[in-house]
Design a protein around this motif. Sequence first.
Motif: not given
Length: 347
Positions: A304-318
């Motif tokens: 849910g936090k990834v969907e909301a933009g709190t955690f962003k894919p570009e931060q953890f998906l290399d």
Amino acid sequence: MTAAVLSSPGATPPSKCFTIDKEYPKPTLPSQTWVLVKVKAAGLNRAELRGRNGDEPAPPEFGMFVDEFHPDPPKILGEEFVGIVEEAGSETKFTKGDHCTGFIYGGGKAFDGAYAEYVICPSQRCFKLPQTTLSWETLGATTMSMWTAHGSLFQAAQLTKGSTALIHGATSSVGVWATLLAKAQGCTVIATTRQSSKVDKLKSLGADHVLLEENLGDHLKKLAPKGVDCILELVGPDTLQTLALPHLAKHGSVVVTGVLTKQWAMKDFTPALIPPTRKMTFYSLEPGQEEDEGVEKVIEQVIGKVEAGTFKPEQFLDRTFSLEDVGQAHEYMEDSKAVGKVVVTVP
């Protein structure tokens, strides 16, 4: 089914280790407590690099399958996945079509893993995913690394708001998630890396301080003269005597979760080396603890936090590779180019 078969362990380059076999036998359920899953994405782990190299695993790597320990790797590596349930045993909570993730640990050791179209998974290591619009590769970069970080910080170390956490080996996928989760909890984060080129990325994740391995102890002593509350040790237990234990605050905890150095033991260890009022532990998801620790609930919250933009894919998906290029993915990860998760997608 199509599978990336480990046909030549230890060969160089890594792509020579694998053969793409389109006629590999599709697995069947060993019992009604297992599920068969159509794999959509598989996250890479350091343990798989060791398996590909032919390095003998340690018994703890087999997790709940420790009684089935054997030194040779399986034909198919891959210890985590996201995908869709194809067949569910009658003694599981799953039904065909459920979206799920699996933390099979021993998969890639005790039995064939997730570098394939299908994988089997014991139901206690398979978790339902919530409805989401996130891509499979994003989900593949989230679930197991995130949970390992979460369990290490909040289950093992009991980290609380306002505490200081040292993430030793912060550019790994678990280290990246540990940084994100600890900051979201209101903690001060000190992250470490061996490469100066990765400092800015760690700062962009929210790390309050980023220290290079060179003279790490001296810099850490200045930053935290009374020590840090939690040390997440992702490099290996062989660093505990020189780094972790001397820099742990009173009533602090060091949690050994990773073995990037391939060393599973401290030489000449005795409990007397642990300073008084300090704690040292190891984190892994224990059999029977899945519901108690709320794995599915935490996964749902974080998605849910990834969907909301709190955690962003570009931060953890290399970076993402196709199954056919799994050897290139191994080479990329082994060369320490990644900051975060490397994922292989399966058609």
